[in-house]
Design a protein around this motif. Structure first.
Motif, mmCIF file in Angstrom:
data_model
loop_
_atom_site.group_PDB
_atom_site.id
_atom_site.type_symbol
_atom_site.label_atom_id
_atom_site.label_comp_id
_atom_site.label_asym_id
_atom_site.label_seq_id
_atom_site.Cartn_x
_atom_site.Cartn_y
_atom_site.Cartn_z
ATOM 1 N N ASP A 114 28.716 46.519 45.759
ATOM 2 C CA ASP A 114 27.853 47.564 45.200
ATOM 3 C C ASP A 114 27.872 47.574 43.667
ATOM 4 O OD1 ASP A 114 30.330 48.598 44.606
ATOM 5 O OD2 ASP A 114 30.128 50.396 45.844
ATOM 6 N N GLY A 115 28.540 46.577 43.051
ATOM 7 C CA GLY A 115 28.551 46.460 41.602
ATOM 8 C C GLY A 115 29.703 47.167 40.924
ATOM 9 N N THR A 116 30.468 47.954 41.663
ATOM 10 C CA THR A 116 31.606 48.645 41.075
ATOM 11 C C THR A 116 32.828 47.732 41.073
ATOM 12 O OG1 THR A 116 32.336 49.588 43.181
ATOM 13 C CG2 THR A 116 30.743 50.864 41.881
ATOM 14 N N LEU A 117 33.813 48.147 40.304
ATOM 15 C CA LEU A 117 35.088 47.445 40.288
ATOM 16 C C LEU A 117 36.120 48.262 41.049
ATOM 17 C CD1 LEU A 117 35.123 46.365 36.545
ATOM 18 C CD2 LEU A 117 35.103 44.791 38.487
ATOM 19 N N LYS A 118 37.041 47.555 41.721
ATOM 20 C CA LYS A 118 38.087 48.215 42.495
ATOM 21 C C LYS A 118 39.445 47.731 42.017
ATOM 22 C CE LYS A 118 39.817 48.677 47.254
ATOM 23 N NZ LYS A 118 39.578 48.286 48.654
ATOM 24 N N PRO A 119 40.300 48.632 41.540
ATOM 25 C CA PRO A 119 41.647 48.194 41.166
ATOM 26 C C PRO A 119 42.440 47.811 42.400
ATOM 27 C CG PRO A 119 41.487 50.582 41.051
ATOM 28 C CD PRO A 119 40.110 50.089 41.348
ATOM 29 N N ILE A 120 43.045 46.651 42.382
ATOM 30 C CA ILE A 120 43.771 46.189 43.559
ATOM 31 C C ILE A 120 45.256 46.000 43.295
ATOM 32 C CG2 ILE A 120 41.801 45.155 44.721
ATOM 33 C CD1 ILE A 120 42.450 42.525 43.496
ATOM 34 N N SER A 121 45.649 45.991 42.038
ATOM 35 C CA SER A 121 47.073 45.879 41.728
ATOM 36 C C SER A 121 47.302 46.239 40.268
ATOM 37 C CB SER A 121 47.568 44.448 41.980
ATOM 38 O OG SER A 121 48.902 44.292 41.549
ATOM 39 N N ILE A 122 48.409 46.918 40.008
ATOM 40 C CA ILE A 122 48.879 47.150 38.641
ATOM 41 C C ILE A 122 50.316 46.661 38.572
ATOM 42 C CG2 ILE A 122 49.484 48.863 36.886
ATOM 43 C CD1 ILE A 122 47.180 50.579 37.903
ATOM 44 N N ARG B 258 34.835 36.964 41.075
ATOM 45 C CA ARG B 258 34.893 38.387 41.396
ATOM 46 C C ARG B 258 36.248 39.028 41.085
ATOM 47 N NH1 ARG B 258 30.506 39.683 44.859
ATOM 48 N NH2 ARG B 258 31.577 41.523 45.657
ATOM 49 N N LEU B 259 37.171 38.314 40.453
ATOM 50 C CA LEU B 259 38.476 38.884 40.155
ATOM 51 C C LEU B 259 38.646 38.963 38.638
ATOM 52 C CD1 LEU B 259 41.043 39.941 41.502
ATOM 53 C CD2 LEU B 259 42.019 37.647 41.287
ATOM 54 N N TYR B 260 38.997 40.169 38.149
ATOM 55 C CA TYR B 260 39.079 40.435 36.718
ATOM 56 C C TYR B 260 40.411 41.097 36.388
ATOM 57 C CZ TYR B 260 34.177 39.250 36.872
ATOM 58 O OH TYR B 260 33.012 38.574 37.061
ATOM 59 N N VAL B 261 40.764 41.053 35.097
ATOM 60 C CA VAL B 261 42.081 41.540 34.695
ATOM 61 C C VAL B 261 41.999 42.233 33.333
ATOM 62 C CG1 VAL B 261 42.727 39.362 33.549
ATOM 63 C CG2 VAL B 261 44.515 40.882 34.439
ATOM 64 N N LEU C 46 41.433 43.723 39.089
ATOM 65 C CA LEU C 46 40.305 44.425 39.692
ATOM 66 C C LEU C 46 39.404 43.440 40.412
ATOM 67 C CD1 LEU C 46 40.433 45.497 36.329
ATOM 68 C CD2 LEU C 46 39.638 47.486 37.643
ATOM 69 N N SER C 47 38.817 43.886 41.498
ATOM 70 C CA SER C 47 37.895 43.070 42.274
ATOM 71 C C SER C 47 36.486 43.657 42.173
ATOM 72 C CB SER C 47 38.333 43.026 43.738
ATOM 73 O OG SER C 47 37.406 42.320 44.519
ATOM 74 N N LEU C 48 35.510 42.790 41.924
ATOM 75 C CA LEU C 48 34.122 43.217 41.852
ATOM 76 C C LEU C 48 33.564 43.372 43.257
ATOM 77 C CD1 LEU C 48 31.625 43.795 40.082
ATOM 78 C CD2 LEU C 48 31.120 41.339 40.188
ATOM 79 N N GLN C 49 33.038 44.566 43.552
ATOM 80 C CA GLN C 49 32.546 44.871 44.896
ATOM 81 C C GLN C 49 31.051 44.557 45.033
ATOM 82 O OE1 GLN C 49 35.221 46.380 47.127
ATOM 83 N NE2 GLN C 49 35.996 45.189 45.395
ATOM 84 N N MET D 262 41.373 42.786 49.144
ATOM 85 C CA MET D 262 40.233 41.994 48.713
ATOM 86 C C MET D 262 39.000 42.384 49.512
ATOM 87 S SD MET D 262 41.810 40.323 46.427
ATOM 88 C CE MET D 262 40.590 39.142 45.928
ATOM 89 N N GLN D 263 37.845 42.119 48.954
ATOM 90 C CA GLN D 263 36.583 42.436 49.599
ATOM 91 C C GLN D 263 36.473 41.675 50.924
ATOM 92 O OE1 GLN D 263 34.180 44.373 48.134
ATOM 93 N NE2 GLN D 263 32.436 44.068 49.474
ATOM 94 N N ASP D 264 36.278 42.408 52.018
ATOM 95 C CA ASP D 264 36.045 41.831 53.350
ATOM 96 C C ASP D 264 37.133 40.841 53.757
ATOM 97 O OD1 ASP D 264 32.541 41.696 52.537
ATOM 98 O OD2 ASP D 264 33.645 43.285 53.583
#
Length: 807
Positions: A410-418, A374-377, A405-408, A360-362
Motif C-alpha cells: 500500500d506504499g507505507t513503510l513497516k518497521p520490522i526490527s530495531i 523493498r528493505l530500507y534502513v 523497514l519494509s515497503l508494503q 516480511m511482506q507475505d
C-alpha cells in the motif's frame, strides 16, 4: 567646448529608513544605536548626507569614471506610493553635464551625522533616452569617519568582469578590496569586511574548565566549514580559543532591518537561554513540587486551557495517540522533520534473518525483499557508537540504533526490527540487542521504548547534521566567498544574494546562544558537550555535489536514474512526500538557474574566463571549505553545466532543504513524547524495578526514560521560535527589490516565470495531499505534508520556503 547651458539638474529620489525603524537592539551582544522619534531628522535635508555621481561612460585622465559634484537632498517626497510606514523619500538634484560626464553608473555617499542611517535606494530620472536609473542599496551608512574608503553603490546593471564599463572597473575592484580587508584587527560594528575563521569561539574555558571546547576547522581530526571572522582577542590561558567578550561581529549589511517580529525571535532565544521567559520562571516554581512529568496527560496539559503554555503541535491536533502507531513512526522517516536519512539495504550479511522473516511482506524472505528493492534502513551506528562510552559516562543512557523497514504493497513503510548497539563493557566489540514489533503486554511497551531510543538518535542527528551542518554551517563559506570576490554587479552575485539573507546573523546568534558550550543544544539534546564534535566527524564525509536532491536520493538508493520519469529520477518509494515534493521544487530552481546562467554565459569559455567567478570558487574550495580542498569531487568550474549545478545546489540548500528540516520542528517535536531528544535509562531487564515499573505504568516509565520536564520546556520554547515565519520573511520566487534588481529584461521575465511555476507546484502539492491513496501524505496523525509549499503566512504554519537560512 561644452556650453554652460548643457549643465542640467539631474533629478533623483533618495529613500531612507525612518528613525523609528532603527529603535532596536541586536541580540548576541551586538548593540546598535537606539534612536528616538518617528521621523527622519530635518538635518538630513541640509548637508548631513552627501552624494556624488560616478560616470560609467566617461573617464578622467587616470581611466577612472568621472566623479560629479557633491549634492545634498532637497526635501520630502510625498507622492511615492508603497513605501510603507518605515521609509521616507527625499528629492535630490545633481548638477550633471551628460556630454562631459556621460551616464551615471555609480555614486559615493557620505554620512556626516553621528547616527547611522539605512539607505534603501537612489533613483535617477531621465538619465538616457528618458529612462530611469535605479540603485538598490539596502545598506547601513555610518559616519564617514568610520570608513577608510568611501561608500559606493552601483546601478542595477549586471556585468561579467570582461564586459564591465571600463570607467567603473577601478571602483568595482576597490570595493571588493575593501570587503576583503587585510585579515587583521578586531572587527567593529560598522565594518563591512568578510573574512574566514575556524570555530574557536564555542567554549568559555576562562569561566570554567568544563566549558572548554576543541577548535573545529583547520585540522584533519576536526574539520569544519569556516565561519565569519570577528578578530576578537584570544584567551591567555587558552590561546587557541577566541574570547567571547564583546559582540559577535558580522558584516554590517548582513544584519537586516528587523521588524518587531523578526527581532522578537532572536530576543526570545536569548531569553530562553537565560531561563528568563515567564514560562520558564513559572516552571522553576513548579519543579519544587513536580520535577517530572508523570503521565502523557500532564504533557498534554501544556496545550490545554484558555491560555495554554504552548500551541498544540500538529502531530496531536487531530489524534492524540496516533503518533504511537508503527505506521506513523515509519511515515515520519520520509515525511517528518528529518526525511533525508533513510537508505536502501544493500548488504544482508549483518541482518538477523530469524528475527525479520516473520515480519516480511507475505512471508517472503530477506533476499527476496532485497531483490524487490523493498528493505530500507535508518542506521546511526557508525555516527553515534564512537561517542556512546563518553556520553553514557555523563549520566545519559543511550544506544546507537539501526532501524529496518519494509515497503508494503500500500506504499507505507513497516518497521520490522530495531537494533540497539552499545560498546562492549569489557573493551573492544559491540553488544547488539534486536527488538521486533509487539502489540500486547510488556513486550509492546519494550517495543515503544525501542522506537523512542531510535527517535532520540534521529532527533540529535537531525539537529546537529541535517539542520545545522548541512544548511547553516555549510552555506556560510559561500556567503563570505561571494562577497569577497563577486562584485555586486556580477550576475552570479545578483542571483545568489536573496539566498544569503540573514544567514550570517542567525549563525552568529546560534554560536552565542544555541551551540555554545553549555548552550541550549548541549543542555537539551543527548550529545551534550560532544554535540559539535559529532557534527565535525560527519563533515569529514560531506560531499557538495551530493547535496543536490537527485544525487542525494540516488546515493541513498531510494531512487534510480530514469529518463522516462519526471526530473529523470524514479523513486523506489513512490509515496515519499519529501522526495516527490522536493523534486518539483528542485526542477523549478534548476530551470530558472539555467535560463539565468545561459543568458549571461553564452559559451563554456565565458565561465572559465570569468576572473571573479574563478577567484570565488578557488577560495571557496581552498579556504571556505578548505579542510576538504583535496577531495576529488569538487567541480572544476569550467563549464556552464558546472556553474548551473553549483548555483542550483546552493539555492536548494539555503531554501527548500532548510525549510524541509526546520519548519517541522515544533509541529512534530513540540510533543516531546513523539520526538524525545534525550534518553536517561537503559532498556529495562526482567527482574529489575524498572522492568516492573514498565509493566505497571508504561507512561511513567517512558517519561522517566526520555527528555525530562525542564529540558522539555526549554526545547519546546526554542522549537516554537525556530519553526515560525516572521512577518518580513522573503519567500522563494520573490525578491525584496521587486523587478528592479537588474536592468536586463530577460532575467526579470525568467524570474517571474519561476514565481508562476512555484505557484503551480503549490497547487499540485495541495492536490497530492488530497489524494487518499497516498497514505504517507497525511498518515495516522492526519497531518498533511505541507512543509514544502512555497508560500506561507507569518507564524507557526508548517509551510513556506524562505529564500535563505534566515532562522
Amino acid at each position: 567646448m561644452t556650453s554652460l547651458n548643457m549643465v542640467t539638474k539631474l533629478k533623483g529620489t533618495v529613500v531612507l529608513m525612518k528613525k523609528n525603524a532603527l529603535n532596536y537592539k541586536v541580540i548576541g551582544g551586538n548593540t546598535v544605536v537606539e534612536n528616538e522619534g518617528d521621523t527622519v531628522r530635518p538635518t538630513l535635508l541640509d548637508t548631513s548626507v552627501g552624494f556624488k555621481l560616478i560616470s560609467a561612460s566617461k573617464a578622467d585622465a587616470t581611466g577612472k569614471g568621472k566623479v560629479g559634484k557633491e549634492t545634498f537632498m532637497d526635501g520630502f517626497v510625498t507622492s511615492i506610493p508603497n513605501l510603507g510606514d518605515i521609509q521616507n523619500a527625499f528629492s535630490i538634484h545633481f548638477e550633471w553635464d551628460p556630454n562631459h560626464m556621460g551616464i551615471p553608473g555609480a555614486f559615493y555617499v557620505k554620512n556626516f551625522t553621528q547616527d547611522e542611517i539605512f539607505l534603501v535606494s537612489l533613483t535617477l530620472e531621465d538619465v538616457e533616452s528618458h529612462e530611469t536609473t535605479n540603485f538598490i542599496c539596502n545598506s547601513w551608512i555610518y559616519n564617514a569617519e568610520k570608513y577608510q574608503t568611501e561608500r559606493i553603490f552601483f546601478a542595477n546593471k549586471a556585468y561579467l568582469p570582461s564586459q564591465a564599463p571600463q570607467p567603473l572597473v577601478y571602483y568595482i575592484k576597490e570595493e571588493l578590496k575593501t570587503l576583503r580587508g587585510d585579515g587583521t584587527g578586531e572587527r567593529k560594528v560598522w565594518d563591512r569586511i568578510y573574512d574566514y575563521d575556524v570555530y574557536n569561539d564555542l567554549g568559555q574555558p576562562d569561566e570554567s574548565p568544563c566549558l572548554y571546547r576543541p577548535v573545529l576547522g583547520g585540522s584533519a581530526a576536526l574539520p569544519y566549514p569556516r565561519r565569519g571572522r570577528t578578530g576578537r582577542k584570544r584567551l591567555e590561558k587558552y590561546p587557541e580559543t577566541e574570547s567571547r567578550s564583546g559582540y559577535f561581529y558580522i558584516p554590517r549589511d548582513e544584519l537586516i532591518i528587523p521588524q518587531k517580529s523578526s527581532d522578537f525571535v532572536v530576543n526570545t532565544l536569548k531569553l530562553i537561554s537565560q531561563h528568563e521567559t515567564p514560562q520558564l520562571r513559572s516552571l522553576v516554581r513548579l519543579q519544587n513540587d513536580q520535577p517530572e512529568f508523570n503521565s502523557f496527560d500532564e504533557v498534554l496539559s501544556l496545550f490545554a486551557g484558555e491560555h495554554p503554555d504552548f500551541p498544540t503541535p500538529l502531530v496531536i491536533r487531530e489524534d492524540r495517540t496516533a503518533w504511537m502507531t508503527d505506521e506513523e513512526f515509519a511515515r515520519e522517516i520520509i515525511a517528518g522533520v528529518n526525511p533525508n536519512v533513510i537508505k536502501k539495504v544493500e548488504d544482508t550479511t549483518t541482518i538477523n534473518k530469524k528475527h525479520l522473516e516473520p515480519y516480511m511482506q507475505d512471508g517472503v524472505n530477506v533476499e527476496q525483499t532485497i531483490k524487490a528493492l523493498r528493505l530500507y534502513v535508518v542506521d546511526y551506528q557508525d555516527a553515534i557508537l564512537p561517542y556512546l562510552r563518553k556520553i553514557n559516562a555523563t549520566g545519559a543512557k543511550a544506544y546507537a540504533s539501526t532501524t529496518l523497514l519494509s515497503l508494503q504493497d500500500d506504499g507505507t513503510l513497516k518497521p520490522i526490527s530495531i537494533e540497539l548497539h552499545v560498546p562492549h563493557p569489557d573493551g573492544d566489540g559491540i553488544v547488539t540487542t534486536s527488538y521486533t514489533p509487539a502489540t500486547e503486554g510488556v513486550d509492546a511497551s519494550i517495543w515503544r521504548l525501542a522506537k523512542a531510543y531510535a527517535v532520540v538518535n534521529d532527533a540529535c542527528y537531525h539537529q546537529l547534521i541535517s539542520h545545522w551542518l548541512h544548511t547553516h554551517a555549510s552555506v556560510e563559506p559561500f556567503i563570505i566567498a561571494t562577497n569577497r570576490h563577486l562584485s555586486v554587479v556580477h550576475p552570479i552575485h545578483k542571483l545568489l544574494l536573496p539566498h544569503y539573507r540573514n544567514t550570517m546573523n542567525i549563525n552568529a546568534n546560534a554560536r552565542d546562544v544555541l551551540i555554545k558550550a553549555g548552550g541550549i543544544i548541549e543542555s537539551t539534546y543527548l550529545f551534550g558537550s560532544y554535540s559539535m564534535e559529532l557534527s565535525s566527524d560527519v563533515y569529514k564525509d560531506w560531499v557538495f555535489p551530493d547535496q543536490a536532491l537527485p544525487n542525494d536520493l540516488i546515493k541513498r538508493g531510494v531512487a534510480v536514474k530514469d529518463p522516462k520519469f519526471p526530473h529523470g529520477v524514479r523513486l523506489l518509494i513512490e509515496d515519499y512526500p519529501y522526495a516527490t515534493d522536493g523534486l518539483e521544487i528542485w526542477a523549478a530552481i534548476k530551470s530558472w538557474v539555467e535560463e539565468y546562467v545561459n543568458f549571461y554565459y553564452k559559451l563554456d569559455a565565458a565561465v572559465a574566463d570569468d576572473s571573479e567567478l574563478q577567484a570565488f570558487w578557488k577560495e571557496l574550495v581552498e579556504v571556505g571549505h578548505g579542510d576538504l580542498k583535496d577531495a576529488t569531487w569538487w567541480f572544476k568550474m569550467k563549464t556552464r553545466a558546472e556553474l548551473i549545478e553549483t548555483c542550483t545546489t546552493l539555492i536548494w540548500m539555503a531554501s527548500a532543504l532548510h525549510a524541509a528540516v526546520n519548519f517541522g520542528q515544533y509541529p512534530y517535536g513540540g510533543y516531546i513524547v513523539n520526538r524525545p531528544t534525550k534518553s536517561r535509562r537503559f532498556m529495562p531487564e526482567k527482574g529489575t524495578p524498572e522492568y516492573d515499573e514498565l509493566a505497571q505504568d508504561f507512561e511513567k516509565a517512558y517519561l522517566r526514560t526520555i527528555t525530562p520536564l525542564m529540558e522539555t520546556r526549554v526545547n519546546m520554547s526554542v522549537m516554537e521560535q525556530l519553526s515560525s515565519h516572521v512577518s518580513d520573511e522573503q519567500y522563494i520566487g520573490h525578491r525584496i527589490e521587486g523587478d528592479l534588481w537588474t536592468y536586463d529584461s530577460e532575467p526579470v521575465e525568467a524570474f517571474k516565470k519561476f514565481g508562476k511555476k512555484l505557484a503551480e507546484i503549490e497547487q499540485k502539492l495541495i492536490e497530492r495531499n488530497n489524494d487518499e491513496s497516498l497514505r504517507n501524505r497525511n498518515g495516522p496523525v492526519k497531518m498533511p505534508y505541507t512543509v514544502l509549499y512555497p508560500s506561507s503566512e507569518p507564524g507557526l504554519t508548517f509551510r513556506g520556503i524562505p529564500n535563505s537560512v534566515s532562522i
